[in-house]
Enzyme design. Structure first.
Site, PDB file in Angstrom:
ATOM      1  N   GLU A 294       8.028 -13.071  21.801  1.00 47.54           N
ATOM      2  CA  GLU A 294       7.418 -12.131  20.641  1.00 47.54           C
ATOM      3  C   GLU A 294       6.763 -11.060  21.150  1.00 47.54           C
ATOM      4  OE1 GLU A 294       8.562 -12.675  17.254  1.00 47.54           O
ATOM      5  OE2 GLU A 294       7.689 -14.955  17.848  1.00 47.54           O
ATOM      6  N   HIS A 295       6.850  -9.711  20.381  1.00 42.29           N
ATOM      7  CA  HIS A 295       6.349  -8.292  20.864  1.00 42.29           C
ATOM      8  C   HIS A 295       7.078  -8.054  22.169  1.00 42.29           C
ATOM      9  CE1 HIS A 295       4.122  -7.934  17.288  1.00 42.29           C
ATOM     10  NE2 HIS A 295       3.663  -9.318  17.270  1.00 42.29           N
ATOM     11  N   GLY A 382       7.432 -11.098   3.893  1.00 43.19           N
ATOM     12  CA  GLY A 382       6.314 -11.055   4.537  1.00 43.19           C
ATOM     13  C   GLY A 382       6.242 -12.419   5.129  1.00 43.19           C
ATOM     14  N   LEU A 385      10.340 -13.672   8.703  1.00 46.08           N
ATOM     15  CA  LEU A 385      11.632 -14.112   8.930  1.00 46.08           C
ATOM     16  C   LEU A 385      12.790 -13.059   8.825  1.00 46.08           C
ATOM     17  CD1 LEU A 385      11.344 -17.532   7.051  1.00 46.08           C
ATOM     18  CD2 LEU A 385      11.092 -17.185   9.445  1.00 46.08           C
ATOM     19  N   SER A 388      13.315  -7.787   6.282  1.00 46.49           N
ATOM     20  CA  SER A 388      13.672  -6.220   6.236  1.00 46.49           C
ATOM     21  C   SER A 388      15.064  -6.121   6.944  1.00 46.49           C
ATOM     22  CB  SER A 388      12.487  -5.295   6.982  1.00 46.49           C
ATOM     23  OG  SER A 388      11.575  -5.917   6.401  1.00 46.49           O
ATOM     24  N   GLU A 420      14.433   1.819  10.073  1.00 49.37           N
ATOM     25  CA  GLU A 420      13.129   1.295  10.010  1.00 49.37           C
ATOM     26  C   GLU A 420      12.150   2.107  10.655  1.00 49.37           C
ATOM     27  OE1 GLU A 420      13.032  -2.993   9.791  1.00 49.37           O
ATOM     28  OE2 GLU A 420      10.924  -2.904   9.867  1.00 49.37           O
ATOM     29  N   ASP A 432      15.582  -8.218  15.348  1.00 52.82           N
ATOM     30  CA  ASP A 432      15.710  -8.888  13.911  1.00 52.82           C
ATOM     31  C   ASP A 432      17.233  -8.300  13.522  1.00 52.82           C
ATOM     32  OD1 ASP A 432      13.166  -9.576  14.250  1.00 52.82           O
ATOM     33  OD2 ASP A 432      12.474  -8.505  12.657  1.00 52.82           O
TER      34      ASP A 432
HETATM   35  C1  GLA Z   1       8.697  -7.789  13.804  1.00 55.43           C
HETATM   36  C2  GLA Z   1       9.696  -6.847  14.399  1.00 55.43           C
HETATM   37  C3  GLA Z   1      10.510  -7.344  15.660  1.00 55.43           C
HETATM   38  C4  GLA Z   1       9.655  -7.617  16.623  1.00 55.43           C
HETATM   39  C5  GLA Z   1       8.726  -8.972  16.032  1.00 55.43           C
HETATM   40  C6  GLA Z   1       7.668  -9.382  16.976  1.00 55.43           C
HETATM   41  O1  GLA Z   1       9.700  -9.218  13.591  1.00 55.43           O
HETATM   42  O2  GLA Z   1      10.655  -6.244  13.214  1.00 55.43           O
HETATM   43  O3  GLA Z   1      11.189  -6.102  16.039  1.00 55.43           O
HETATM   44  O4  GLA Z   1       8.887  -7.071  17.477  1.00 55.43           O
HETATM   45  O5  GLA Z   1       8.231  -8.510  14.986  1.00 55.43           O
HETATM   46  O6  GLA Z   1       8.536 -10.230  18.028  1.00 55.43           O
END
Ligand code: GLA
Length: 657
Positions: A294-295, A382, A385, A388, A420, A432
């Protein structure tokens, strides 16, 4: 729009734009020099000052020139050129016709492609080199008389070189070359050129890239293009020819693309017919569930998401103009916009995703037809998941298919991410969009976000992925998410004082971070610690999943959640409560928040036989603790974006026990 299908009458300044552009491309006026004064241009072209001013305004918008008040209008260096978008190609097409046009493009390629070859030699991954070799081999076996096969193989080779460098090349460079290639090969190519000589030059480029010799790659590419140019100049009557399409793909075969032919989703089709009076094609793109990592994506790191079985559907049919009309249940009113609008403005609502994707596709050289679109989705918005990305990818896929274009899935993911970042204003990573374009049924996708190398990892059939929606909506765009990204960038800048020119947190080890912790403010240090440790966890988690070590995987999920909560600080009370409750249930291997954070969902790895008990227990306990009724549902990893043959849209979150 397809090159050559001009629909409206050219205006006076269009012609001036084309002629000024030609003098720049042909080197009559060089970067750094200034254009003749307005008055001189008026006389030269026999048109009004307004027409000249308008032409200069258009050229400035394309990044070709810059008007300076005292020193006149300066021609900018190639690095600024945005010019090869649909509009300019059209002008050039109109004014130069056939051979001249192609030769102008060659001039441009001579400037840019050698640099791309250098980057490819420096940075191509083994997989990219293999793809390139395949394209080269296709050239070797193509019969010189087989015009179509020769041209296709040639195009594949050049697109392969770009693909091997494109993660790292600035967007407009790729844009320019890809557009040049598409437009160039659309124009003309003669199989009676000295094909064997051409192959020999391609071999030298190939070898320099394979042996990682950037300077040789530059020289070989220059020689190749120069040969190409000579051959063309010697060929006075090039003929028109239909464009072949680029096919370079970095995905393992069979992962992305259509999964069938005719559409059978009667309701969607019927609604579309009622709205637009036409039978649509229907395309589907999945949301994503991130298992771990994540991130890390915008830090050039590793991620391990799955494509969801929740999706966005786009029903589409072409229009004869260049407008896009959109209906969706997400909003009561319809939206429409014009693909020719030069600088569309953000509307600050969901339609920005559609507008942004169309804009970036066009700028990248995909000429779109106008379209009627009906959009539906069962990815909760939101909830972390990837709603977008599902929208962007569904729209991007539908718009290109609707225009008769085929797109490499990596390119599609990349264009959607750019939309985006550059249009919507959310500086998300590529995770994503990538998994929406490249995920597979019953598999997770391990992705290196720097090289975009990916591999599929089967989900162990003994376990289920269960999603728990806290029902707290996260708001990411423009706020905390972008701030976290800034923190990471600050970390890189400060650490590079000690570590030299590093590009991203990917380049920093845990030991190095500890050694140089003194350089960083406390908060920045903690942000960095999360990213660096999370990258390690993803690598270990992917191996654990491959080996069927579900307990190890579960432990890593727990560590990830703690790191996101304490160091990266993107969790919230409801997410923490949900994770804690989950871990108290027997048969749960691991639980963590998923997605950007600040609300949304948790992902839980649960033994298959324990799922029912899990849902009941967690649902009740969460409601007691927070007063909110959660949505809890099992996710079966779904397929990548593709054409839809039949579908059943679920109402998200109704599987709560
Ligand atoms: C959102 C962003 C992704 C990713 C996650 C965190 O979903 O769209 O690119 O950075 O947050 O892991």
């Amino acid at each position: 729009m397809v090159v050559g299908e001009k629909q409206s009458k050219p205006r006076v300044h269009d012609d001036i734009v084309a002629r000024l552009a030609k003098s720049i491309f042909s080197g009559t006026v060089k970067p750094g020099q200034t254009l003749p004064s307005e008055m001189t241009l008026c006389q030269q072209y026999g048109v009004s000052r307004t027409a000249i001013r308008e032409a200069i305004r258009v050229l400035s918008a394309k990044g070709l020139v810059q008007a300076r008040s005292r020193s006149g209008t300066e021609v900018l260096a190639p690095a600024n050129w945005n010019f090869l978008d649909a509009g300019v190609i059209e002008w050039m097409q109109l004014s130069y016709k056939g051979a001249d046009f192609f030769r102008s493009l060659l001039e441009v390629r001579l400037l840019i492609e050698p640099e791309v070859a250098v980057l490819a030699a420096e940075r191509a991954t083994a997989q990219e080199v293999a793809t390139l070799e395949q394209a080269y081999n296709a050239m070797v076996v193509a019969e010189p008389g087989d015009f179509e096969a020769c041209s296709q193989a040639n195009l594949d080779f050049h697109v392969g070189v770009i693909a091997a460098s494109h993660n790292l090349v600035l967007g407009h460079l790729v844009t320019a070359i890809r557009a040049a290639l598409l437009a160039g090969f659309r124009m003309t190519f003669r199989a009676n050129l000295s094909w064997n000589r051409m192959i020999e030059h391609h071999r030298l480029v190939m070898e320099a890239i394979r042996l990682r010799q950037p300077e040789d790659a530059r020289k070989a590419m220059l020689a190749l293009l120069a040969t190409n140019r000579e051959e063309l100049l010697a060929d006075p009557e090039p003929r028109r020819w239909r464009s072949p399409r680029p096919q370079a793909s970095q995905f393992p075969a069979g992962l992305a693309g259509d999964n069938g032919a005719t559409v059978t989703f009667d309701g969607l089709v019927q609604q579309f017919r009622n709205l637009f009076g036409a039978v649509p094609q229907v395309y589907r793109a999945p949301g994503r569930l991130n298992l771990i990592g994540e991130h890390t994506d915008y830090n050039d790191g590793f991620v391990l998401p799955v494509a969801l079985d929740l999706s966005t559907w786009a029903a589409i049919s072409p229009r004869s103009d260049r407008r896009v009309h959109i209906h969706t249940d997400m909003l009561s009113e319809a939206i429409e916009f014009d693909l020719d609008e030069p600088d569309p403005e953000r509307k600050q609502d969901w339609s920005d995703y559609v507008r942004g994707v169309a804009l970036i596709l066009e700028r990248t050289g995909y000429w779109l037809k106008g379209a009627n679109l009906l959009l539906k989705s069962d990815v909760p918005v939101g909830a972390g998941l990837g709603s977008s990305a599902a929208l962007e990818v569904a729209v991007g896929y539908a718009l290109t298919r609707n225009s008769g274009l085929t797109m490499d899935p990596v390119d599609l993911a990349w264009c959607c991410q750019r939309a985006e970042n550059e249009f919507v204003g959310m500086r998300c990573g590529i995770m994503d969009q990538f998994v929406s374009c490249g995920g597979a049924v019953d598999h997770a996708l391990f992705l290196d976000c720097r090289t975009l190398d990916s591999r599929l990892v089967p989900i162990d059939p003994r376990a289920r992925l269960v999603i728990c929606n806290t029902m707290v909506r996260h708001e990411l765009a423009g706020s905390e998410y972008n701030l976290r990204r800034q923190d990471c960038e600050r970390g890189v800048a400060l650490l590079s004082q000690a570590l030299g020119p590093i590009k991203a947190l990917r380049d920093v080890s845990a030991a190095q971070l500890e050694q140089h912790a003194g350089l960083l403010p406390e908060v920045t240090y903690r942000r960095c610690r999360h990213v660096i440790s999370e990258n390690e966890r993803v690598l270990r988690a992917a191996t654990a999943l491959e080996k069927g070590e579900l307990h190890v995987f579960g432990q890593l999920m727990g560590e990830s959640h703690r790191s996101l909560r304490n160091d990266f600080q993107v969790s919230c009370r409801e997410l923490d409560v949900m994770v804690e409750l989950a871990l108290s249930v027997e048969g749960v291997y691991g639980a963590r928040m998923t997605g950007g954070g600040f609300g949304g969902c948790t992902v839980n790895l649960v033994a298959a036989e324990a799922v029912e008990r899990f849902s009941e227990t967690v649902s009740k306990a969460y409601q007691d603790a927070t007063g909110q009724k959660p949505a809890i549902f099992t996710c079966s990893p779904g397929a990548a974006v593709g054409a839809e043959t039949s579908l059943k849209i679920a109402t998200p979150g109704t599987e709560t026990t």
